[in-house]
Design a protein around this motif. Structure first.
Motif, PDB file in Angstrom:
ATOM      1  N   GLU A  73      39.702  34.796  52.540  1.00  0.00           N
ATOM      2  CA  GLU A  73      39.733  35.675  51.504  1.00  0.00           C
ATOM      3  C   GLU A  73      39.440  35.029  50.140  1.00  0.00           C
ATOM      4  O   GLU A  73      39.142  33.619  50.247  1.00  0.00           O
ATOM      5  CB  GLU A  73      41.349  36.152  51.386  1.00  0.00           C
ATOM      6  CG  GLU A  73      41.872  37.247  52.089  1.00  0.00           C
ATOM      7  CD  GLU A  73      42.869  37.767  51.276  1.00  0.00           C
ATOM      8  OE1 GLU A  73      43.147  37.386  50.258  1.00  0.00           O
ATOM      9  OE2 GLU A  73      43.630  38.377  52.099  1.00  0.00           O
ATOM     10  N   LYS A  74      39.168  35.812  49.026  1.00  0.00           N
ATOM     11  CA  LYS A  74      38.841  35.049  47.902  1.00  0.00           C
ATOM     12  C   LYS A  74      40.210  34.572  47.160  1.00  0.00           C
ATOM     13  O   LYS A  74      40.461  34.998  46.089  1.00  0.00           O
ATOM     14  CB  LYS A  74      38.318  36.224  46.819  1.00  0.00           C
ATOM     15  CG  LYS A  74      36.721  36.312  47.012  1.00  0.00           C
ATOM     16  CD  LYS A  74      35.933  36.840  45.893  1.00  0.00           C
ATOM     17  CE  LYS A  74      36.207  38.229  45.897  1.00  0.00           C
ATOM     18  NZ  LYS A  74      35.476  39.022  44.755  1.00  0.00           N
TER      19      LYS A  74
ATOM     20  N   PRO B  12      46.306  45.810  30.111  1.00  0.00           N
ATOM     21  CA  PRO B  12      45.102  45.832  31.303  1.00  0.00           C
ATOM     22  C   PRO B  12      44.759  44.512  31.929  1.00  0.00           C
ATOM     23  O   PRO B  12      44.236  43.689  31.107  1.00  0.00           O
ATOM     24  CB  PRO B  12      44.109  46.687  30.528  1.00  0.00           C
ATOM     25  CG  PRO B  12      44.099  46.122  28.932  1.00  0.00           C
ATOM     26  CD  PRO B  12      45.804  45.740  28.907  1.00  0.00           C
ATOM     27  N   MET B  13      44.933  44.341  33.018  1.00  0.00           N
ATOM     28  CA  MET B  13      44.803  43.158  33.713  1.00  0.00           C
ATOM     29  C   MET B  13      43.231  43.225  34.673  1.00  0.00           C
ATOM     30  O   MET B  13      43.154  44.447  35.210  1.00  0.00           O
ATOM     31  CB  MET B  13      45.726  42.756  34.513  1.00  0.00           C
ATOM     32  CG  MET B  13      46.977  42.347  33.840  1.00  0.00           C
ATOM     33  SD  MET B  13      46.746  40.822  32.816  1.00  0.00           S
ATOM     34  CE  MET B  13      47.549  41.451  31.263  1.00  0.00           C
ATOM     35  N   ARG B  14      42.647  42.281  34.954  1.00  0.00           N
ATOM     36  CA  ARG B  14      41.684  42.380  36.106  1.00  0.00           C
ATOM     37  C   ARG B  14      42.463  42.100  37.466  1.00  0.00           C
ATOM     38  O   ARG B  14      43.367  41.213  37.743  1.00  0.00           O
ATOM     39  CB  ARG B  14      40.788  41.026  35.783  1.00  0.00           C
ATOM     40  CG  ARG B  14      39.705  41.724  34.674  1.00  0.00           C
ATOM     41  CD  ARG B  14      38.828  40.595  34.346  1.00  0.00           C
ATOM     42  NE  ARG B  14      39.265  39.398  33.964  1.00  0.00           N
ATOM     43  CZ  ARG B  14      38.784  38.265  33.269  1.00  0.00           C
ATOM     44  NH1 ARG B  14      37.683  38.457  33.039  1.00  0.00           N
ATOM     45  NH2 ARG B  14      39.701  37.243  33.135  1.00  0.00           N
ATOM     46  N   ASN B  15      41.769  42.751  38.530  1.00  0.00           N
ATOM     47  CA  ASN B  15      42.148  42.315  39.967  1.00  0.00           C
ATOM     48  C   ASN B  15      41.074  41.213  40.238  1.00  0.00           C
ATOM     49  O   ASN B  15      40.116  40.855  39.694  1.00  0.00           O
ATOM     50  CB  ASN B  15      42.348  43.435  40.848  1.00  0.00           C
ATOM     51  CG  ASN B  15      41.097  44.141  41.138  1.00  0.00           C
ATOM     52  OD1 ASN B  15      39.988  43.693  40.606  1.00  0.00           O
ATOM     53  ND2 ASN B  15      41.261  45.505  41.741  1.00  0.00           N
ATOM     54  N   ARG B  16      41.112  40.962  41.749  1.00  0.00           N
ATOM     55  CA  ARG B  16      40.252  39.809  42.108  1.00  0.00           C
ATOM     56  C   ARG B  16      38.766  40.359  42.188  1.00  0.00           C
ATOM     57  O   ARG B  16      38.165  39.482  42.392  1.00  0.00           O
ATOM     58  CB  ARG B  16      40.803  39.291  43.631  1.00  0.00           C
ATOM     59  CG  ARG B  16      40.940  40.321  44.579  1.00  0.00           C
ATOM     60  CD  ARG B  16      41.125  39.653  46.185  1.00  0.00           C
ATOM     61  NE  ARG B  16      42.565  39.332  45.993  1.00  0.00           N
ATOM     62  CZ  ARG B  16      43.046  38.533  46.971  1.00  0.00           C
ATOM     63  NH1 ARG B  16      42.381  37.795  47.780  1.00  0.00           N
ATOM     64  NH2 ARG B  16      44.413  38.328  47.080  1.00  0.00           N
ATOM     65  N   GLY B  18      37.549  42.069  39.717  1.00  0.00           N
ATOM     66  CA  GLY B  18      37.361  42.220  38.232  1.00  0.00           C
ATOM     67  C   GLY B  18      37.482  43.745  37.556  1.00  0.00           C
ATOM     68  O   GLY B  18      37.303  43.747  36.508  1.00  0.00           O
ATOM     69  N   GLU B  19      38.090  44.426  38.600  1.00  0.00           N
ATOM     70  CA  GLU B  19      38.268  45.832  38.137  1.00  0.00           C
ATOM     71  C   GLU B  19      39.640  45.879  37.082  1.00  0.00           C
ATOM     72  O   GLU B  19      40.455  44.877  37.224  1.00  0.00           O
ATOM     73  CB  GLU B  19      38.834  46.782  39.282  1.00  0.00           C
ATOM     74  CG  GLU B  19      37.504  46.992  40.114  1.00  0.00           C
ATOM     75  CD  GLU B  19      37.875  47.388  41.551  1.00  0.00           C
ATOM     76  OE1 GLU B  19      36.862  47.906  42.444  1.00  0.00           O
ATOM     77  OE2 GLU B  19      39.193  47.168  41.890  1.00  0.00           O
ATOM     78  N   ALA B 147      42.101  41.753  30.499  1.00  0.00           N
ATOM     79  CA  ALA B 147      40.682  42.355  30.170  1.00  0.00           C
ATOM     80  C   ALA B 147      40.153  41.804  28.895  1.00  0.00           C
ATOM     81  O   ALA B 147      41.163  41.171  28.006  1.00  0.00           O
ATOM     82  CB  ALA B 147      41.251  43.854  30.331  1.00  0.00           C
ATOM     83  N   ASP B 148      38.998  41.854  28.918  1.00  0.00           N
ATOM     84  CA  ASP B 148      38.237  41.298  27.639  1.00  0.00           C
ATOM     85  C   ASP B 148      38.883  42.126  26.273  1.00  0.00           C
ATOM     86  O   ASP B 148      38.996  41.221  25.307  1.00  0.00           O
ATOM     87  CB  ASP B 148      36.751  41.305  27.720  1.00  0.00           C
ATOM     88  CG  ASP B 148      36.312  40.392  28.905  1.00  0.00           C
ATOM     89  OD1 ASP B 148      36.962  39.406  29.028  1.00  0.00           O
ATOM     90  OD2 ASP B 148      35.185  40.730  29.248  1.00  0.00           O
TER      91      ASP B 148
END
Lengths: 191, 191
Positions: A73-74, B12-16, B18-19, B147-148
């Motif tokens: 996994e990453k 808003p967060m990123r998942n692994r 990047g979404e 998130a950016d």
């Protein structure tokens, strides 16, 4: 640069009534402190408990993140957890450190409470870690803190983290992070 | 002395991959960061999530430790958790701060990754907290980071904690503790 070792001890600890007990292993302590210890370049993170089934849990967590499916996994969690070792008691960890380093470590207790023990300041411990002196081995307790006999067996104790705060009940996960940042935050750990 | 506010954001967060996602509330984050924030004198700790059922969980944890049976136990956990507030989004927390302080806070992002955002150093933020300037509001992310657009909305960003470490994946519980110790560790918080 002196080597850094970290332990989370589950015995002999005090419970909320001040009695001496073995506390339970908390999986989030295994994870969080492994990640913190690795970030600050600890050579080993020992999770110490006299209870065989609790040590088995620790090894099982380690295996899950370092072997089998999870290595595909990453996630870099296994890179931290592979530095974690379950041990039966403090003596076992001291023997492992001496075997690897060829000398005994400077053994440091931590506590949220003031103590009569010889104090080593955060700055002095940071200087030791930058030197070529003996390894530094920092112990963290669980429950309501380390038994006096355990603190007495150490060479010195670090001062409480925020002694003058109105509220001073950090989790051991937070205390470990703050302590390692104070004593090892200026080491360049790139290896 | 400027007031200190802390938030743990779940969107808003990123998942692994990047979404952009809403992450789940983790009860240990509620507890650990409440204790750390209180130790370092934060005026409020906001747990921010757009999911109503997740906010209900946060309020339920708060109620368990501040009301009913638990106030009769020998635990000071409720004293930290009562400074914790669940909120729907960043805007709601900014409105609460402005209402209480009479001015907008200096809004600070954090990230484990380098950024193009204007950097405020730990020392400069500590100096702001010792001044009589506007309140300082520090945001912490979850998942694989903010998130950016969220970072862009801040006035500045703190540098990564151990940017040159070979391993640099601290838990948000550890990152919060280290950050508050660096910026608020020299404030005497006795009130």
């Amino acid at each position: 640069m002196a080597s850094l070792y970290v332990a989370l001890l589950h015995y002999p600890m005090r419970n909320r009534e001040g009695e001496i007990v073995a506390t339970s292993v908390t999986p989030i302590d295994v994870h969080d402190i492994a990640r913190t210890a690795r970030t600050y370049g600890a050579a080993r993170y020992f999770v110490v408990t006299p209870v065989p089934t609790q040590r088995a849990i620790v090894w099982r967590i380690r295996g899950f993140w370092t072997e089998g499916e999870r290595i595909r996994e990453k996630s870099r969690r296994g890179e931290a957890i592979e530095y974690m070792v379950a041990a039966e008691d403090l003596e076992e960890t001291l023997a492992l450190i001496e075997e690897g380093e060829g000398r005994a470590p400077f053994l440091v207790a931590t506590s949220a409470r003031p103590s009569n023990k010889t104090v080593v300041s955060y700055d002095d411990l940071a200087a030791r870690l930058r030197s070529d002196g003996p390894p530094v081995y920092i112990l963290f307790g669980t429950g309501w803190g380390m038994a006096d006999e355990l603190i007495d067996a150490c060479d010195a104790i670090l001062p409480p983290i925020m002694p003058d705060a109105a509220f001073n009940h950090l989790s051991v996960r937070a205390a470990t992070a703050i302590t390692l940042d104070r004593v090892a935050g200026d080491r360049q750990v790139t290896g």
